[in-house]
Design an enzyme around this catalytic site. Structure first.
Site, PDB file in Angstrom:
ATOM      1  NE  ARG A 180      -1.638   0.074   7.758  1.00  0.00           N
ATOM      2  CZ  ARG A 180      -1.293  -0.526   6.629  1.00  0.00           C
ATOM      3  NH1 ARG A 180      -2.023  -1.518   6.145  1.00  0.00           N
ATOM      4  NH2 ARG A 180      -0.228  -0.119   5.951  1.00  0.00           N
TER       5      ARG A 180
ATOM      6  CB  THR B 264      -5.640  -2.830  -1.135  1.00  0.00           C
ATOM      7  OG1 THR B 264      -4.295  -2.837  -0.660  1.00  0.00           O
ATOM      8  CG2 THR B 264      -6.532  -2.202  -0.112  1.00  0.00           C
TER       9      THR B 264
ATOM     10  CB  THR C 282      -4.806  -3.963   2.484  1.00  0.00           C
ATOM     11  OG1 THR C 282      -3.707  -4.350   1.658  1.00  0.00           O
ATOM     12  CG2 THR C 282      -4.280  -3.401   3.794  1.00  0.00           C
TER      13      THR C 282
ATOM     14  CG  ASP D 124       2.604  -1.092   3.875  1.00  0.00           C
ATOM     15  OD1 ASP D 124       3.252  -1.239   2.834  1.00  0.00           O
ATOM     16  OD2 ASP D 124       1.375  -1.259   3.936  1.00  0.00           O
TER      17      ASP D 124
ATOM     18  CB  SER E 270      -1.955   4.944   0.334  1.00  0.00           C
ATOM     19  OG  SER E 270      -0.731   5.622   0.315  1.00  0.00           O
TER      20      SER E 270
ATOM     21  N   GLY F 108      -4.877  -0.010  -4.676  1.00  0.00           N
ATOM     22  CA  GLY F 108      -3.932   0.508  -5.656  1.00  0.00           C
ATOM     23  C   GLY F 108      -2.642   1.062  -5.099  1.00  0.00           C
ATOM     24  N   GLY F 109      -2.249   0.691  -3.858  1.00  0.00           N
ATOM     25  CA  GLY F 109      -0.995   1.205  -3.324  1.00  0.00           C
ATOM     26  C   GLY F 109      -0.995   2.719  -3.257  1.00  0.00           C
TER      27      GLY F 109
END
Length: 574
Positions: free
Chosen positions: A112, A385, A403, A427, A457, A476-477
Site C-alpha cells: 500500500r 482498481t 489500484t 483515501d 477496502s 469496486g471501492g
C-alpha cells in the site's frame, strides 16, 4: 419503535483468545488445524483470471518459462501497469494474499502507498474549511509514495522461482513494442482528458496528437519500459533510488508536490499475517489491516454462521446478509487504519462471540435503520482498481488487488519516467467528518501522518474447502468487500467461477442507509418484500470486475473466469 440492540458484547473483547481463525460454530480453531484438514494434492496445470487478456497471457508466458504463481503475479501486475493504467500501475500499490503449496504457508503482502513526510492537511482544505477536491485527487499532492515496485520485488525475492528480469520481461516488451488499447482505456483517457492536459508529460503519454489513442492504433510507452528495466536490473534501487527516483522528485517538485528522496528510499513493502477464519467448513484467508476488507468479511461471515441461508427465500436471505453488512461496516471504519500507527481491537471484531451479540440485534422481518446503531464514519477507496487470481500447477495461489484509486490516478505523469502517479491521499480522512470524492466520511484512525498507509477496502482472498478451492477478488471501492463476500458465499454454495463472476450484486455500507442494487438483481416480488421490510433500494450502474479461479479437487479441474462486465478480461487455463 425500539430495537433490542445488545451492545454489552463489547466487553467480551476482554475474554477472547488471540487467534484469528474461528470455527463457524463459535469454537476457536487454529489455522493449522483447519489447513491440515483441507490441503489436497497439486492440480498439475495452471489458471489465471485477470481484467485484460494481454496481462493474463503475460502470466501464462512466465509460467511456461518455469515460473510459479508468484512469478506469474509479477508478470500480470507489471503488464496491467502498461495496458490498464486507468486502474493500477507502477505509480500505485497493491495488496496480495499468497498461498505456498509446499508447506501451506499463507502470507499477506502489503504494498500500500504511504503518506510523504511533509504531508500537511492544510494542503487539502479550502479557505472556507471545505475539502479541496483538486489537491486531493489531481496532481502530485494527491499521490502517496508508490508501493507496487517494492511489493513485486519482495515477491520475487521471497517466493518466486525465476529472476525478476524474466518475470518483468513481458511488461517491458509490451511497453516498448506497443499494444492496442482497449475501449475502456481509450474511454478513461477521454474522460480524464481535461485534467491530463494540465501536465505536459501526461499529454505526451496519453494524448498523442492532442487526443486519446485511436481504435486499433499501436500505443507505445518507452519511458515506462525503461522504468521496469531499471527495476529488473536493480530491484528496489531501480525505482526508489537512482535515475528514476531523481526524475520523480524533480517532476513532483516542479508541479508543486512535496515528495523527497528520503520518502522514496524509506518505503518498504511488508509481509503481514493474513486473517484466517472457518466458515461452514471452508478456510477463508483474507486481507488484514491496512485493508478494512478482510475484517469486515470475517465479521459478516461470523454473523451469518448463525443462520441457515439455504433455507431462506431470497428476500430474507438478502435481508440477513444486508443486516450483517450494515453492522460490519458500522465497525470497520471506526476502528481500522494502518496497524503500524493504530491500535485496533481485532480480537473483538473477529470473535464469534462478538458476532453472536450483533446477530441478536437482527430482527427477522425488519430492517434496522443505521441511525439506530452507534455512528461510525466511512472512508473508502475508488472504483478504479483491478484484481487477478492465479493457481499454478503445484497448487501455489495468488490473489492480488492493485489500484491507483480514481480513474487514471492523479492524471499526473512524472516527466521522463512513464510513471502515472496514484491519488491515494484521498483515501485518508484528510478533513475529519467531510466526505471524500465518493461522498464517504473518515475517522481519526485513518488520519494522514508521515509514512502512514491509508485505509483500503482491497480484499484479495483464498477459500479452501475439503474438495474445492477458490482464489477471488474484485475492484469496486467500498463494494469490493461485499462483492468478494457474495462471491465467497456463491462459491461455498457450489457455484462455478463463471457463475460467481456473472452474478448480479447488491451492497450496503451502513451509511448512506440504502441497498445499492445492480439492475436485474431482484425480481419484483423480492424488491417489494425488501421495501416492506424498510429498505430503500437504489440502482447502481458501476460494479467492479471480479476475477476468479477455482480448483475442483475431486475432478482436479481448474476453472478461470473473468467478469463478463469487462469484455477485454480473460480467465484462462493452461
Amino acid at each position: 419503535m425500539s430495537f433490542p440492540l445488545n451492545w454489552r458484547v463489547l466487553s467480551l473483547s476482554l475474554l477472547l483468545v488471540g487467534s484469528t481463525a474461528f470455527a463457524a460454530d463459535g469454537a476457536p480453531k487454529t489455522a493449522a488445524a483447519v489447513h491440515s484438514a483441507t490441503l489436497q494434492p497439486r492440480p498439475g496445470h495452471a489458471a489465471i483470471a485477470s481484467a485484460n487478456f494481454i496481462a493474463t497471457n503475460a502470466g501464462l508466458e512466465v509460467l511456461a518459462k518455469g515460473g510459479n504463481a508468484f512469478d506469474a503475479a509479477i508478470a500480470v501486475a507489471s503488464t496491467l501497469s502498461v495496458v490498464e493504467p486507468e486502474s493500477s500501475g507502477i505509480g500505485g500499490g497493491f495488496m496480495a494474499v499468497l498461498h505456498r503449496a509446499k508447506d501451506g504457508h499463507d502470507i499477506f503482502i502489503d504494498a500500500r502507498e504511504t503518506a510523504p513526510a511533509a504531508v500537511d492537511r492544510k494542503d487539502y482544505v479550502n479557505p472556507d474549511g471545505s475539502p479541496n477536491r483538486d489537491t486531493a485527487l489531481k496532481g502530485p499532492l494527491s499521490a502517496g509514495i508508490p508501493g507496487e515496485p517494492a511489493g513485486l520485488v519482495l515477491i520475487a525475492k521471497r517466493y518466486g522461482r525465476l529472476s525478476l528480469q524474466q518475470s518483468l520481461a513481458p511488461a517491458i516488451r509490451i511497453a516498448r513494442d506497443g499494444f492496442k488499447p482497449d475501449a475502456r482505456l481509450r474511454g478513461a483517457i477521454a474522460g480524464e482528458q481535461k485534467d491530463l492536459q494540465r501536465w505536459p508529460a501526461s499529454v505526451a503519454k496519453y494524448l498523442p496528437d492532442g487526443k486519446p489513442p485511436a481504435e486499433g492504433a499501436i500505443w507505445r510507452d518507452p519511458d515506462q519500459a525503461r522504468a521496469w528495466e531499471l527495476i529488473a536490473a536493480h530491484g528496489d534501487d531501480g525505482f526508489y533510488r537512482g535515475e528514476t527516483a531523481q526524475k520523480l522528485i524533480a517532476a513532483v517538485h516542479a508541479a508543486g508536490g512535496n515528495w523527497t528522496l528520503a520518502d522514496l528510499a524509506n518505503y518498504r513493502a511488508k509481509e503481514r499475517t493474513p486473517i484466517v477464519l472457518n466458515y461452514r467448513g471452508y478456510r477463508v484467508v483474507t486481507a488484514p489491516p491496512p485493508s478494512s476488507g478482510g475484517v469486515a468479511i470475517a465479521e459478516i461471515l461470523n454473523i451469518l454462521s448463525g443462520f441457515d441461508l439455504s433455507k431462506m427465500d431470497q428476500a430474507h436471505r438478502v435481508h440477513t446478509i444486508v443486516e450483517a453488512m450494515r453492522r460490519a461496516f458500522r465497525d470497520h471504519n471506526d476502528y481500522l487504519g494502518d496497524p503500524d500507527f493504530v491500535k485496533m481491537p481485532l480480537d473483538m471484531l473477529l470473535s464469534p462471540y462478538y458476532a453472536d451479540g450483533l446477530r441478536q440485534s437482527i430482527l427477522p422481518d425488519k430492517a434496522t435503520p443505521s441511525s439506530m446503531l452507534p455512528r461510525a464514519e466511512a472512508n473508502e477507496p475508488g472504483m478504479h482498481t483491478t484484481h487477478f487470481s492465479i493457481i499454478d500447477a503445484d497448487g501455489n495461489m495468488a490473489a492480488v488487488t492493485s489500484t491507483v484509486n480514481y480513474t487514471m490516478g492523479s492524471t499526473f505523469v512524472a516527466e521522463g519516467t512513464g510513471v502515472l502517479l496514484n491519488d491515494e491521499m484521498d483515501d485518508f480522512a484528510l478533513v475529519p467528518n467531510k466526505p471524500n470524492v465518493y461522498g464517504l466520511l473518515g475517522s481519526t484512525a485513518n488520519a494522514p501522518e508521515p509514512g502512514k498507509r491509508m485505509l483500503s477496502s482491497m480484499s484479495p482472498s483464498i477459500v479452501i474447502g475439503a474438495d474445492r478451492t477458490a482464489v477471488i477478488g474484485s475492484p469496486g471501492g467500498s463494494t469490493i468487500i461485499t462483492q468478494v463476500l457474495e462471491g465467497i458465499l456463491h462459491f461455498i454454495d457450489g457455484e462455478s467461477a463463471q457463475q460467481i463472476t456473472a452474478h448480479k450484486r447488491f451492497h450496503h455500507q451502513y451509511m448512506p442507509d440504502e441497498v445499492m442494487v445492480e439492475d436485474g438483481t431482484f425480481d419484483a416480488a423480492t424488491s417489494d418484500a425488501l421495501t416492506r421490510m424498510g429498505y430503500t433500494l437504489k440502482q447502481r450502474e458501476s460494479w467492479g470486475f471480479m476475477n476468479v479461479v477455482t480448483w475442483d479437487r475431486k475432478t482436479n479441474k481448474l476453472d478461470a473466469a473473468s467478469d463478463p462486465r469487462r469484455p477485454s478480461g480473460l480467465g484462462k487455463v493452461q
